[in-house]
Design an enzyme around this catalytic site. Sequence first.
Site, PDB file in Angstrom:
ATOM      1  N   ASP A 127      -1.045  -1.313  -0.621  1.00 27.93           N
ATOM      2  CA  ASP A 127      -1.903  -2.149  -1.481  1.00 27.93           C
ATOM      3  C   ASP A 127      -3.310  -2.408  -0.936  1.00 27.93           C
ATOM      4  OD1 ASP A 127       0.251  -2.332  -3.128  1.00 27.93           O
ATOM      5  OD2 ASP A 127       0.818  -4.360  -2.544  1.00 27.93           O
ATOM      6  N   GLU A 222       1.031  -4.022 -11.378  1.00 22.55           N
ATOM      7  CA  GLU A 222       2.286  -4.715 -11.724  1.00 22.55           C
ATOM      8  C   GLU A 222       2.174  -6.235 -11.587  1.00 22.55           C
ATOM      9  OE1 GLU A 222       5.338  -3.544  -8.888  1.00 22.55           O
ATOM     10  OE2 GLU A 222       4.002  -3.950  -7.205  1.00 22.55           O
TER      11      GLU A 222
END
Length: 322
Positions: A127, A222
Amino acid sequence: MKIAIITSGGDSPGMNPLIRYLTRALIENGYEVMGYRSGYKGIAYREKYHLTYDNVAGLLKMGGTILGTSRFPEFKDNPAVREHVKNILREDKVDVLVVIGGDGSLRGAYDLTRLGVKCIVLPASIDNDIYGTDETLGMHTALSTIQDAVDKIKDTASSHDRAFIIEVMGHRSGFLAVSAAIATGAEGVFIPEVETDVDELATRLRKRYEEGRRNSIIIVAEGKASAREVAELLKSKNIGYDIRISVLGHIQRGGIPVFHDRLLAFRLAMGTLKALSQKTFNVLVGIKKDDIAFTPLEKAVKNKKTLSQFLINSVYTFKWED
Ligand code: ADP
């Protein structure tokens, strides 16, 4: 000096090369090195892993982590478990614990330092959401996987005149979504950091459809919404295209580490060697402006990495703003 290595939290491609570089660098420089399996859990259950110069051979091209990793909420929630982990490390005569992991693992390491354990944290996360480093291990491979998947989806989208809503990983950060959107020429993103103007996006998509552009791609992180939710939203706006969704899921965590992640793994290993030789402990080793950088764990824990506005804007415009 005895160094123990763990990989913790979500796995990311590049962990194996890092284990290989680090083990060899430490052994060559006279350190004793060992691993524990499965992150903090493996320390608590004393699952030692023998690391040698030879048994880390072949790891450069392997995804995953030979040490294994785990999520171990007991460690986070129960001070007695952390105390137990500290005691095991003391009994095993570990001088420094090297934690390879993401934001949660970093917080865990910080908690251990407060009990007197010396720690060095190496940021591994697809990430790129960790303060104190420009890059995190695994992000390059994950982006390359996403790029490949989106390119392929675009082919079929064009054949059928479809808009595809593609969900990528990123609970708290839109880094993967925004980077992938730029790399694949997506029309829009949904990310945790900013609100997407859905009406404006729908108008643009409708215009593209009317102009005869045969596909449109929207990337969703998400942590902001699910692809299904965004699809429902756009369906209600009559954008012309037939809408489909794709959730890329765990393929984003796997795969052969690409060159940039291997190079980053090497640099993090060398940064660890530098920290140890300077007796700099309780830091996160990162890369800032192309140089090895140490950030005290307390600072790394208390600060949040922000996603550059320039990157976000770049999804929509080529304008340069100073
Ligand atoms: P990642 O390191 O990839 O962010 P997690 O968030 O699952 O993955 O964290 C890995 C492990 O680190 C957890 O299972 C837990 O043992 C420990 N951990 C996570 N968050 C904290 C926290 N806030 N304080 C202490 N330990 C934590």
